[in-house]
Motif scaffolding. Structure first.
Motif, PDB file in Angstrom:
ATOM      1  N   UNK A 142       0.834  -1.241  -0.052  1.00 47.84           N
ATOM      2  CA  UNK A 142       0.088  -0.079   0.068  1.00 47.84           C
ATOM      3  C   UNK A 142       0.856   1.179  -0.072  1.00 47.84           C
ATOM      4  N   UNK A 143       2.122   1.014  -0.018  1.00 49.55           N
ATOM      5  CA  UNK A 143       2.782   2.248   0.436  1.00 49.55           C
ATOM      6  C   UNK A 143       3.104   3.166  -0.969  1.00 49.55           C
ATOM      7  N   UNK A 144       3.050   4.610  -0.634  1.00 49.67           N
ATOM      8  CA  UNK A 144       3.101   5.658  -1.770  1.00 49.67           C
ATOM      9  C   UNK A 144       4.454   6.123  -1.379  1.00 49.67           C
ATOM     10  N   UNK A 145       5.226   6.849  -2.586  1.00 49.90           N
ATOM     11  CA  UNK A 145       6.452   7.564  -2.518  1.00 49.90           C
ATOM     12  C   UNK A 145       6.296   8.688  -1.509  1.00 49.90           C
ATOM     13  N   UNK A 146       7.501   8.991  -0.661  1.00 46.84           N
ATOM     14  CA  UNK A 146       7.255   9.959   0.101  1.00 46.84           C
ATOM     15  C   UNK A 146       7.573  11.200  -0.797  1.00 46.84           C
ATOM     16  N   UNK A 147       6.952  12.298  -0.274  1.00 46.46           N
ATOM     17  CA  UNK A 147       6.792  13.660  -0.839  1.00 46.46           C
ATOM     18  C   UNK A 147       8.281  14.064  -1.415  1.00 46.46           C
ATOM     19  N   UNK A 148       9.435  13.890  -0.483  1.00 43.71           N
ATOM     20  CA  UNK A 148      10.714  14.427  -0.825  1.00 43.71           C
ATOM     21  C   UNK A 148      11.116  13.625  -2.362  1.00 43.71           C
ATOM     22  N   UNK A 149      10.533  12.368  -2.814  1.00 44.21           N
ATOM     23  CA  UNK A 149      10.689  12.051  -4.026  1.00 44.21           C
ATOM     24  C   UNK A 149       9.877  12.386  -4.995  1.00 44.21           C
ATOM     25  N   UNK A 150       8.487  12.280  -4.708  1.00 42.74           N
ATOM     26  CA  UNK A 150       7.566  12.332  -5.694  1.00 42.74           C
ATOM     27  C   UNK A 150       7.405  13.821  -6.092  1.00 42.74           C
ATOM     28  N   UNK A 151       7.609  14.665  -5.266  1.00 39.88           N
ATOM     29  CA  UNK A 151       7.496  16.246  -5.758  1.00 39.88           C
ATOM     30  C   UNK A 151       8.663  16.819  -6.458  1.00 39.88           C
ATOM     31  N   UNK A 152       9.740  16.078  -6.279  1.00 32.58           N
ATOM     32  CA  UNK A 152      10.975  16.377  -7.113  1.00 32.58           C
ATOM     33  C   UNK A 152      10.807  16.057  -8.668  1.00 32.58           C
ATOM     34  N   UNK A 153      11.055  16.812  -9.346  1.00 34.72           N
ATOM     35  CA  UNK A 153      11.083  16.719 -10.921  1.00 34.72           C
ATOM     36  C   UNK A 153      12.385  15.658 -11.379  1.00 34.72           C
ATOM     37  N   UNK A 154      13.295  15.660 -10.706  1.00 30.96           N
ATOM     38  CA  UNK A 154      14.462  15.022 -11.258  1.00 30.96           C
ATOM     39  C   UNK A 154      14.378  13.601 -10.438  1.00 30.96           C
ATOM     40  N   UNK A 155      13.576  13.415  -9.415  1.00 31.70           N
ATOM     41  CA  UNK A 155      13.672  12.274  -8.563  1.00 31.70           C
ATOM     42  C   UNK A 155      12.312  11.611  -8.837  1.00 31.70           C
ATOM     43  N   UNK A 156      11.403  11.949  -9.357  1.00 29.30           N
ATOM     44  CA  UNK A 156      10.183  11.418  -9.351  1.00 29.30           C
ATOM     45  C   UNK A 156      10.122  10.173 -10.137  1.00 29.30           C
ATOM     46  N   UNK A 157      10.570  10.309 -11.375  1.00 32.35           N
ATOM     47  CA  UNK A 157      10.719   9.184 -12.311  1.00 32.35           C
ATOM     48  C   UNK A 157      11.695   7.927 -11.666  1.00 32.35           C
ATOM     49  N   UNK A 158      12.759   8.192 -11.414  1.00 37.86           N
ATOM     50  CA  UNK A 158      13.527   7.153 -10.840  1.00 37.86           C
ATOM     51  C   UNK A 158      13.191   6.473  -9.729  1.00 37.86           C
ATOM     52  N   UNK A 159      12.502   7.070  -8.909  1.00 35.22           N
ATOM     53  CA  UNK A 159      12.100   6.553  -7.501  1.00 35.22           C
ATOM     54  C   UNK A 159      10.753   5.890  -7.677  1.00 35.22           C
ATOM     55  N   UNK A 160      10.116   6.376  -8.631  1.00 37.73           N
ATOM     56  CA  UNK A 160       8.848   5.544  -8.938  1.00 37.73           C
ATOM     57  C   UNK A 160       9.260   4.419  -9.568  1.00 37.73           C
ATOM     58  N   UNK A 161      10.361   4.116 -10.590  1.00 35.80           N
ATOM     59  CA  UNK A 161      10.800   2.972 -11.147  1.00 35.80           C
ATOM     60  C   UNK A 161      11.408   1.875 -10.115  1.00 35.80           C
TER      61      UNK A 161
END
Length: 371
Positions: free
Chosen positions: A342-361
């Protein structure tokens, strides 16, 4: 008329947002190399966006491709009439709609770009790279053949584009890794070996990956960007050696990688540093998983045999390590307990344009190997 005008404003507003916000650089600092991981859509590095010299139509086509890839189309899948390679019987002729729309728009952008003068030296290379990436994601045999040809063209352009700076060599190493992976998916082991050897050579290792023993670096490269390239290469080599039945070679790669990667955690408290450390940890967990599978095979196991206690222990440790990566990506503090499913990405990753895609993958990959 009012409805038509509103529709035009909505479309153009979307393009304005993509050009000036979504494709803008994430910030001046790129200590961990994540800004370099972002897709390039032909704009200048300091400004982002798309290349003005492309003209109105080509720039709109590029932005439309970005929208299809990142926001979707509202359609799950459709039968492609335009992609001949997707009509092969083994591929069932189905292509996900966002990929097909993105490919069509990128094809249009490529065609239009060839007619323009004054483009940035990187513009054609970046459009072709995005086109090849979509083909790779489509994943049919024909699409992979086309992706390979286009990546090879990008490789040629990289070599022709002037001085080979350290950053350019790092980019070439990443591209060689990608070409090795595509060739492996096509079943062309010889070509895959040659491209992976090019990646290894960028780390100062003159290695024949077809030999019975691969000479691997004893320490990671200094830059985080190259470190991620190297650990991804280890996973590719490990999996490919095992698929070819070279279990001893696969085990050597896994043992070398695990020894190299496991002592690295953790190192940095910034979001970029945390994501880098979590990336390394997940690839170490993947190598541990490969190691358990090879151990099962070398101890006489098989599909009809129950794994022994040593194999089960190794599998459990690999799964727990991936679970820790999921928690690291989804919790704002090490003490916070999150559920893997059920976990969702922490905001520090999901809200950062450079980190969002690699953290999602990375979250997707870690969930696949978590317990």
């Amino acid at each position: 008329m009012a409805i038509v005008g509103l529709s035009v404003l909505t479309v153009e507003g979307t393009h304005f947002y993509v050009e000036n916000v979504a494709l803008a650089p994430s910030g001046p600092s790129d200590e961990w190399g994540w800004e370099r991981e972002r897709e390039r859509w032909t704009g200048r590095p300091e400004k982002g966006g798309t290349d003005p010299a492309l003209g109105w139509k080509a720039r709109h086509a590029l932005r439309a491709a970005w929208v299809a890839l990142h926001w979707g189309t509202g359609i799950g899948a459709l039968r492609s009439n335009s992609l001949a390679y997707a009509q092969q019987a083994q591929d069932k002729g189905a292509v996900e709609a966002p990929l097909e729309y993105a490919l069509d728009f990128l094809t249009l952008a490529l065609t239009l770009a060839k007619e323009r003068d004054g483009l940035r030296p990187e513009t054609m290379r970046e459009i072709l790279a995005r086109h090849a990436e979509v083909l790779e994601r489509i994943g049919s045999v024909g699409a992979l053949w086309d992706a390979r040809a286009e990546y090879e063209k990008v490789w040629e352009w990289l070599g022709e584009s002037g001085a080979q700076t350290h950053a350019r060599r790092e980019e070439a190493a990443r591209l060689a890794l990608k070409l090795g992976d595509v060739n492996a998916r096509l079943g062309d082991s010889e070509e895959a070996d040659l491209w992976w050897a090019r990646t290894l050579s960028s780390f100062g290792v003159a290695s024949d990956v077809q030999a019975t023993s691969i000479a691997l670096p004893t320490e990671l490269p200094p830059s985080p960007y190259s470190q991620r390239t190297y650990v991804a290469l280890l996973a590719s080599l490990s999996a490919h050696s095992a698929r070819r039945g070279n279990l001893t070679e696969a085990q050597e790669i896994q043992d070398s990688g695990i020894r190299l990667l496991e002592p690295l955690m953790p190192r940095d408290e910034s979001a970029g540093g945390q994501l880098h450390d979590l990336f390394i940890a997940q690839r170490a967990a993947l190598l541990s998983l490969h190691r358990a599978q090879v151990l099962h095979a070398t101890l006489g196991g098989g599909s009809s045999h129950e794994p022994n206690a040593e194999t089960l222990k190794a599998l459990e440790l690999a799964g727990r390590a991936s679970e820790d990566v999921v928690r690291g990506l989804c919790s704002s503090s090490p003490q916070e307990n999150v559920l893997v499913d059920d976990a969702k990405l922490a905001a520090q990753f999901s809200k950062d344009k450079a980190l969002a895609k690699p953290s999602t993958s990375l979250l997707r990959d870690a969930r696949r190997t978590a317990i």
